[in-house]
Design a protein around this motif. Structure first.
Motif, short mmCIF file in Angstrom:
data_model
loop_
_atom_site.label_atom_id
_atom_site.label_comp_id
_atom_site.label_asym_id
_atom_site.label_seq_id
_atom_site.Cartn_x
_atom_site.Cartn_y
_atom_site.Cartn_z
N CYS A 1 7.75 2.94 -3.34
CA CYS A 1 6.98 2.36 -4.45
C CYS A 1 7.79 1.94 -5.68
CB CYS A 1 5.90 3.35 -4.85
SG CYS A 1 4.78 2.73 -6.08
N SER A 2 8.50 2.86 -6.31
CA SER A 2 9.17 2.54 -7.59
C SER A 2 10.15 3.67 -7.92
CB SER A 2 8.14 2.40 -8.71
OG SER A 2 7.28 3.51 -8.74
N PRO A 3 11.14 3.44 -8.79
CA PRO A 3 12.15 4.46 -9.05
C PRO A 3 11.57 5.78 -9.55
CG PRO A 3 12.82 2.38 -10.02
CD PRO A 3 11.42 2.19 -9.51
N HIS B 1 0.86 -1.20 0.00
CA HIS B 1 0.00 0.00 0.00
C HIS B 1 0.89 1.24 0.00
CE1 HIS B 1 -3.81 2.11 0.54
NE2 HIS B 1 -2.99 3.05 0.99
N TYR B 2 0.77 2.04 -1.06
CA TYR B 2 1.70 3.16 -1.20
C TYR B 2 1.01 4.51 -1.41
CZ TYR B 2 0.97 2.39 -6.25
OH TYR B 2 0.41 2.24 -7.49
N VAL B 3 -0.32 4.58 -1.26
CA VAL B 3 -1.02 5.85 -1.43
C VAL B 3 -1.61 6.26 -0.07
CG1 VAL B 3 -2.77 7.10 -2.73
CG2 VAL B 3 -1.66 5.11 -3.76
N VAL C 1 -0.51 -11.63 -7.55
CA VAL C 1 -1.72 -11.22 -8.27
C VAL C 1 -1.49 -9.84 -8.87
CG1 VAL C 1 -4.10 -10.43 -7.87
CG2 VAL C 1 -3.32 -12.60 -6.89
N ASP C 2 -0.75 -8.98 -8.15
CA ASP C 2 -0.63 -7.55 -8.41
C ASP C 2 -1.98 -6.89 -8.11
OD1 ASP C 2 0.57 -5.16 -8.91
OD2 ASP C 2 0.82 -5.43 -11.06
N GLY C 3 -2.02 -5.57 -8.13
CA GLY C 3 -3.26 -4.87 -7.82
C GLY C 3 -4.34 -5.24 -8.82
N1 LIG Z 1 1.83 -3.00 -11.82
C1 LIG Z 1 2.01 -1.89 -11.09
N2 LIG Z 1 3.19 -1.25 -11.18
C2 LIG Z 1 3.36 -0.13 -10.48
N3 LIG Z 1 4.42 0.71 -10.38
C3 LIG Z 1 4.05 1.67 -9.53
O1 LIG Z 1 4.82 2.69 -9.21
N4 LIG Z 1 2.81 1.50 -9.09
C4 LIG Z 1 2.35 0.37 -9.65
C5 LIG Z 1 1.12 -0.32 -9.56
O2 LIG Z 1 0.18 0.07 -8.85
N5 LIG Z 1 1.01 -1.45 -10.31
#
Ligand SMILES: Nc1nc2[nH]c(O)nc2c(=O)[nH]1
Length: 464
Positions: free
Chosen positions: A213-215, A133-135, A327-329
């Motif tokens: 979350c991500s780069p 959870h990142y939001v 599963v991913d979101g």
């Molecule tokens: N598949 C996903 N990749 C992501 N990268 C990111 O920064 N958020 C997401 C995401 O929600 N799903």
């Protein structure tokens, strides 16, 4: 006489096929499993041993397969409320389309979405779940607490990856500025979440990981300090990595290197790290993951839905990288089921260069069970049916129209339609029986998630 620690209640399951997913992939065509309290006491060929005391339940598993419970290693529960949107987008366009909606979630929405995501997975045989959870919109309540509460209500084992974003558009990131936290705020809230919810004991139901979350949505400082925080607190690290060509380009333009080199430079490779996706990995990247023991959450359905590509799972496994399934979101995998990922891991990887040698049905089952346990750092407790491990298991029905004509039960489970769950146990406690969740009312969850999804749409449109 009541059950005690010295005299635990026993559940006996017999007359079923057993796939243990132990180190030798031991299987029994007609076997048994005995559960004593929260752990597995014995697994083997034929009937359970005679003379067992305090057997509170004896299950005739004729026509069934018993496996370890499925382990999900990557998800975003809140996305349950935004399924079926931006259906023809690649990752970056999809994120840009959805961030403004996600930035309006609140505590009741997050609780409902978590219940929906967890219920869907649990009724499909997942016994260990995770949520990245990142939001965290400002002033919206205790979102982490709401997610942990939903996991307790559903009765599955759970890892909360406390995510964060602090690189908004004005700092060259992808998310709008109003959707991100401050560096210090994110670190402090993550530390509080670990203090409040992380339990490292054997059989723990709740663990917490540090998960920027991500780069393209996180500053280099937050990556570095997040890694330091996780190691100081002794918890695991999780993030998205190497998902798309656009992310690769972003890393080269901003950092002058590819994602894996960037992760290494910020302290993000190691045995305590697992990363979602890892689609765009060259041979050197795979060697770096193998050398450092970094794990991978493979999400084949989402990678197809977002046109990300095919992760090199056969090469990762050959190099000894721990790989689990995700599963991913559900905004990028509307099914929300892990069974689909077992099947798609096998099918998608056969479209890659290894063709028919890419993955076997048994390897796919291993990814969804033992592999997941490894990447979550819980291999000693879950992921295989072995004496002393936690009794997290699933009794799958294999004698219906969908599977009865398939002789090999593991092939039937992986390649066939989703099998009905006759029983799932988490630490010896029944969570699903005869296809229905015992812990939460599925119909009530369906209504609440529908109502909260509609409310989120109205709030986003400025109507509330
Ligand atoms: N598949 C996903 N990749 C992501 N990268 C990111 O920064 N958020 C997401 C995401 O929600 N799903």
């Amino acid at each position: 006489m009541a059950a005690t620690a010295e005299r635990p209640a026993r559940i006996v399951i017999e007359n079923c096929a057993v796939a243990t997913v132990d180190a030798r992939d031991t299987e029994y065509a007609q076997g048994h499993v005995v559960v004593a309290g929260q752990v597995i006491e014995s697994v083997g060929e034929g009937k359970a041993p005679e003379g067992l005391e305090n057997v509170v339940r004896r299950i005739d598993g004729t026509g069934h397969l018993v496996t370890p419970g499925l382990v999900n290693t990557h998800h975003h529960f809140y996305q349950w409320l935004t399924r079926g949107l931006a259906t023809d987008h690649n990752l970056f366009d999809w994120l840009v389309a959805l961030y403004p909606t996600w930035a309006r979630i609140d505590e009741p929405m997050v609780h409902a979405a978590a219940q929906g995501s967890l219920a869907m997975m649990a009724r499909g045989g997942v016994t260990t779940a995770m949520d990245h959870h990142y939001v965290f919109p400002r002033g919206t309540g205790d979102l982490a607490g709401a997610i942990v509460r939903a996991a307790r209500e559903t009765g599955v084992r759970f890892t909360l990856a406390r995510g964060s974003m602090d690189r908004g558009e004005s700092d060259g990131g992808l998310p709008p500025d109003f959707a991100v936290e401050s560096l210090d705020g994110a670190l402090a809230a993550t530390e509080r979440t670990v203090a409040r919810h992380h339990d490292a004991s054997f059989g723990s139901m709740t663990q917490v990981a540090v998960a920027p979350c991500s780069p393209f949505s996180v500053s280099t400082e937050l990556m570095r300090e997040g890694a330091g925080l996780a190691r100081r607190l002794g918890v695991r690290l999780h993030t998205h990595g190497s998902e798309t060509v656009e992310e690769e380009k972003f890393c080269h333009e901003l950092f002058g290197m590819g994602p894996t080199a960037y992760f290494e430079s910020t302290g993000w490779l190691g045995e305590d790290v697992w990363m979602a996706h890892c689609v765009h990995m060259n041979d050197a990247d795979i060697a770096a993951f193998a050398r450092t023991g970094t794990g991978v959450a493979h999400c084949p359905s989402s990678n197809a839905r977002l046109a990300a590509g095919i992760a090199r799972v056969p090469d990762m496994l050959a190099a000894g990288i721990p790989v689990g399934l995700g599963v991913d979101g559900t905004a990028s995998n509307e099914s929300g089921e892990l069974h689909t990922e077992l099947r798609n891991a096998l099918l998608v990887n056969r479209l890659g260069p290894h063709r028919e040698a890419a993955l076997t049905a048994r390897q796919a089952l291993r990814l969804g069970t033992h592999g997941g346990a490894r990447v979550l750092g819980r291999e000693a407790e879950i992921g295989s049916l072995e004496p002393g491990k936690l009794a997290d298991l699933v009794l799958w029905r294999m004698d219906t129209l969908a599977h009865a004509s398939i002789a090999d039960p593991v092939a039937a489970l992986v390649l066939g339609a989703a099998a009905p769950v006759t029983l799932s146990l988490v630490g010896g406690v029944p969570v699903v029986e005869d296809g229905r969740l015992l812990t939460v009312d599925e119909d009530a969850v369906a209504r609440t998630t529908r109502d909260e999804a509609r409310r989120l749409a109205r709030v986003t449109a400025g109507e509330e």
